[in-house]
Design an enzyme around this catalytic site. Sequence first.
Site, short mmCIF file in Angstrom:
data_model
loop_
_atom_site.label_atom_id
_atom_site.label_comp_id
_atom_site.label_asym_id
_atom_site.label_seq_id
_atom_site.Cartn_x
_atom_site.Cartn_y
_atom_site.Cartn_z
N LYS A 115 0.78 -1.21 0.05
CA LYS A 115 0.08 0.04 -0.16
C LYS A 115 1.00 1.19 0.07
O LYS A 115 1.77 1.40 0.81
CB LYS A 115 -0.89 -0.02 1.26
CG LYS A 115 -1.51 1.22 1.48
CD LYS A 115 -2.99 1.14 2.50
CE LYS A 115 -3.42 2.33 2.44
NZ LYS A 115 -4.44 2.41 3.70
N LYS B 120 -2.06 -1.57 -3.90
CA LYS B 120 -2.88 -0.45 -3.98
C LYS B 120 -2.14 0.86 -3.86
O LYS B 120 -1.30 1.07 -3.14
CB LYS B 120 -3.79 -0.41 -2.66
CG LYS B 120 -4.48 0.70 -2.45
CD LYS B 120 -5.15 0.78 -0.90
CE LYS B 120 -6.09 1.71 -0.50
NZ LYS B 120 -6.33 1.96 0.96
#
Length: 326
Positions: free
Chosen positions: A198, A251
């Site tokens: 992330k 992400k």
Amino acid sequence: MDRSSLVERPRRNRRTAALRDLVRETTLTPADLVQPLFVIDGTSDEPIESMPGCARLTPEGLLREAHAAWNAGVRAVALFPAIDDTLKDPRATESLNPEGLLPRVVRQLKRELPDLLVITDVAMDPYSSDGHDGIVENGEILNDPTLAVLADMAVVQAEAGADLVAPSDMMDGRVQAIRTRLDDAGHDQVGILAYTAKYASSYYGPFRDALDSAPKHGDKKTYQMDAGNVVEAIREARLDVAEGADIVMVKPAGPYLDVIAAVRAAVDLPVAAYQVSGEYAMVRAVAERGWMDGDALMLESLTGIKRAGASIILTYFATRAAELLG
Ligand code: PBG
């Protein structure tokens, strides 16, 4: 007779729609998609300005949208609660309340749509008065003390009926901490969808508007990854696999397709990708202006994410895309 000197003619495989369908390498299906939904403890849905078409939903609105997703062929939703400011504190205490907004809606969803997969977000920021994903002390985000909060939060969510818990905090060691606590509490069948790679990203802006969860001070760069790194994503993936993750996730998605491909090559778990709020907002914004075709952009962006190696895609377009895919 004049014979062509071309032996290979790639265009032959593109000649008709049926041929193109036959030779297509990557096909999106509704079952690939996960619909993220925002929920609020209120009496009317609140549209999110920077995410046209999305709203903070009342528990009733959430049920409506979950039904719509399910009926379109989407098999999973990811839930994000918008918590009232008065319930936020530095330790995210409200995240451990079994009668809190999130556990209540999870129970309700599992009653109404028992086959729909429910994915819950394990993170302090929606509940934290600091707006960070960990406990803050003297401006520092503490790693190890945060793990206990995350593990307890995962148990509360599992108890409510979550099928998968999804830690989005990027603390070191949290997958292991959560796995151990879940197993100890008898939830060895509840899976972990780890936000493995992330990145500290500007593309989360609209999401933070939706949850009013922006950090009150500083940024998230001491725990979320640097945009320039991909080898480090492999390291994170290796750790999450070793700690017991069931699915690893990258992400944002669109600007990180190489990371998706690298993680796909490195692990033997399913790989998910999160097409985040900013990616959604950009497509919606240009479509609203009439500058590009929004539905076409949506499907092309999702196909690109799947082609890169993600077999699961979290996207605010899930229901809409599933409806178009039929
Ligand atoms: C935080 C969290 C974020 C998102 C999902 N979980 C934002 C952040 O890290 O600040 C972003 C999702 C999106 O932008 O769609 N736990």
